[in-house]
Design an enzyme around this catalytic site. Structure first.
Site: not given
Length: 640
Positions: A172-174, A176, A191
């Protein structure tokens, strides 16, 4: 305090927990990741047994990456030695790269079976991992089905998490959303950079992944997040002390009322209660904390130490320190002198000098020295200037390269050397075999023994070129090739008695007065950490020998981090000429220049980043009011 039940008592007793007004997530700090991982595994094992006694399934959400490896190792041990059964366990993994074949050695399917599932009695049908090979047309439905399957078995009883430098949990990246479910996501560049070593280069890292959503994770009844190493410190501070924001998805965990962060000392280093405890509570002011506080205040106010005033201390939570010391004037001079005494151009000690205020002893004018280098270039990258000084000043210097470093040599570099060898020896069957292997090699192929040997020889020849340049005789260069490293893959073996025995024998043979070793512990499962552990274990066995009374151990940092100014116990300044000489020594490691595979999150070449680091250390000393040097290499003493 968010301790929901008795499960946390063991953590609190073993670790360090102090709730502060700055912290919004319950967290416990441990000295190292090993002890912490064992306690997490025990909590999971107790939950499995509890559910079994109730004749209910135990639903576990599991994570991948380096952080949970020790947890899985301990669960395997409990299964084999204490009879823990996983027959009632159903697992759901957080994520998987997309697209990704489950048989690919970089897949999380492969990872989980390698590190856990192949070693326990879990039923294959109870293992759930997102399908990285589902077609694009079926991907959306596959994610919904994954979500529905979790709900159908009653939801997650326990969710194990790690945290990425972007603040991602799962993938869940920035950006999300709080209520997000299982879905396909594009990976953040940071990442992918962090994953690059495992894929032997960022170009090989997938750009997409399937991940459980934030909402899915938050539905778990219990959440434990693992955080190891200084490289996670900043993002953990943002997560634990910052505001809830989609830019740091892990901050959503502040909503969960049964979450515990289990972190080690390195990962906790930016928390307010650790970095600046005087802003949190009354302090017991020992000498190290005094120096830390004064350096922090000097840097905060951009004033040299000798210019700090009583008002500066009182306005920044240090009135108690002044009460002990009397005045800022007295405290400033005391701490200034303490830093001044760390600086020396004689890392082996200055002969015939008063050494009462020097980092090293003068009473052993010609010291036997071992510089341990985890990889075949850490010595010149991390302490090339000090290495040069020790040789020039007549000490008996030995370099010990702990691993072959073969995995960091690219296939293209190895092929170049093999083809040169073939030109000189057209009928060499072994050389032709290496060339054939490299030309036909696929992503899942592990290097053959011959290829690994060639790559190791490339690193050896570069190391000898660099040590000769610095004036060291070849007989003082030792290639240890510690067995734990020689797997041919990123995944290494655990330390064995053979590794420790090799270290023991070298130290026993040389009987050093000084040992230098890499103390860069950002990655608890990295080669530097394993090499340092091997040294510490060898020293533990050796410490009763009389000659060890005269042996001092100095720790240096690697290419990514430096000791904080208040931690430095020996600072070796370098002239502009020495900076150039160090650069040239690094250049001999040609296979690690120009697009090295393990670049990390820093696009600069090693020689550039280390020069910048040494220059910055010198600037920090100068800003504190000390002499202005071109560059400084820094060391911290380890007491065994």
């Amino acid at each position: 305090m968010k301790i929901a039940d008795h499960k946390n008592i063991a953590y609190a007793q073993a670790g360090k927990f102090e709730e502060t007004r700055f912290e919004k997530i319950h967290n416990i700090i441990f000295k190292d990741s090993n002890e912490a991982s064992i306690l997490v595994a025990q909590e999971i094992a107790n939950l499995v047994r509890e559910k079994e006694s109730q004749n209910k399934p135990c639903i576990l959400g599991l994570a991948t990456g380096s952080s949970p490896i020790k947890v899985y190792e301990e669960l395997i041990r409990i299964h084999k030695e204490e009879g823990l059964s996983f027959a009632n366990v159903i697992t759901f993994n957080l994520d998987e790269y997309y697209p990704m074949d489950k048989n690919n050695i970089q897949s999380y399917f492969y990872f989980m079976h390698e590190h856990l599932f192949n070693h326990i009695d879990i039923l294959p049908e109870n293992i759930n991992i997102p399908n990285g090979k589902v077609s694009a047309e079926d991907l959306y439905q596959s994610c919904i089905d994954y979500e529905m399957k979790i709900k159908a078995v009653g939801g997650l009883d326990f969710q194990l998490l790690g945290i990425g430098r972007t603040g991602h949990i799962g993938f869940n990246e920035p950006g999300s959303h709080l209520n997000s479910g299982t879905r396909n996501i594009t990976l953040d560049h940071i990442t992918r950079v962090d994953a690059a070593p495992a894929f032997l280069g960022i170009d090989n890292v997938p750009r997409k992944a399937i991940t459980m959503g934030i909402g899915t994770v938050l539905s778990a009844k219990r959440i434990v997040l693992l955080g190891w190493g200084a490289n996670k410190a900043e993002i953990l501070k943002e997560t634990i002390e910052g505001e809830i924001t989609s830019e740091v998805p892990a901050t959503y965990l502040q909503h969960h009322n049964n979450t515990t962060f289990i972190i080690d000392e390195g990962a906790s280093s930016e928390l307010t209660r650790v970095k600046t405890p005087w802003l949190v509570t009354s302090c017991v002011w020992d000498e190290s904390l005094k120096l830390k506080a004064v350096v922090w205040l000097s840097e905060l106010l951009n004033k040299s130490i000798l210019k700090l005033t009583d008002k500066d201390y009182n306005n920044n939570g240090m009135s108690g320190l002044l009460t002990e010391e009397g005045t800022a004037y007295d405290l400033n001079i005391k701490m200034f002198n303490k830093l001044q005494h760390t600086i020396t151009g004689w890392p082996g000690g200055k002969p015939n000098a008063d050494d009462s205020n020097r980092p090293e002893r003068a009473n052993i004018p010609k010291k036997r020295v071992i510089i341990f280098s985890p990889h075949p270039d850490d010595d010149v990258i991390s302490m090339g200037g000090t290495f040069d000084r020790l040789v020039e000043q007549g000490h008996d210097v030995h370099i010990a390269y702990q691993t072959s470093g073969n995995i960091a040599v690219s296939d293209e570099e190895a092929l170049k050397f093999a083809e040169i060898t073939q030109t000189l020896c057209p009928n060499c069957e072994e050389t032709q075999s290496i060339i054939n292997f490299l030309k036909l090699k696929t992503d899942n192929d592990i290097d053959s023994n011959e290829v690994r040997q060639l790559k190791g020889l490339i690193r050896r020849s570069e190391s000898l070129a660099a040590t000769r340049y610095l004036g060291l005789n070849d007989e003082n260069v030792h290639f240890l090739d510690l067995p734990f490293y020689e797997t041919g893959t990123i995944k290494k073996n655990n330390i064995s008695d053979d590794d420790i025995s090799i270290m023991y024998s070298l130290i026993e043979n040389i009987k050093p007065h000084q040992i230098y070793a890499a103390g860069d512990l950002a990655d608890p499962h990295g080669t530097h950490k394993v090499c340092l552990d091997a040294l510490f274990m060898a020293l533990e066995e050796l410490k009763h020998n009389k000659y060890m009374d005269d042996c001092w151990v100095w720790l240096y940092r690697g290419a990514w981090h430096e000791w904080e100014s208040y931690q430095i116990e020996m600072a070796v300044p370098m002239s502009p000429d020495q900076v150039l000489k160090k650069r040239h020594a690094i250049f001999y490691h040609q296979s690690q220049k120009d697009g090295v595979m393990f670049q990390g999150g820093d696009s600069r070449e090693f020689w550039v980043r280390v020069e910048d680091r040494n220059r910055l250390t010198a600037k920090k000393y100068n800003d504190l009011g000390l002499a202005d040097y071109a560059a400084i290499e820094a060391f911290k003493r380890y007491h065994f």
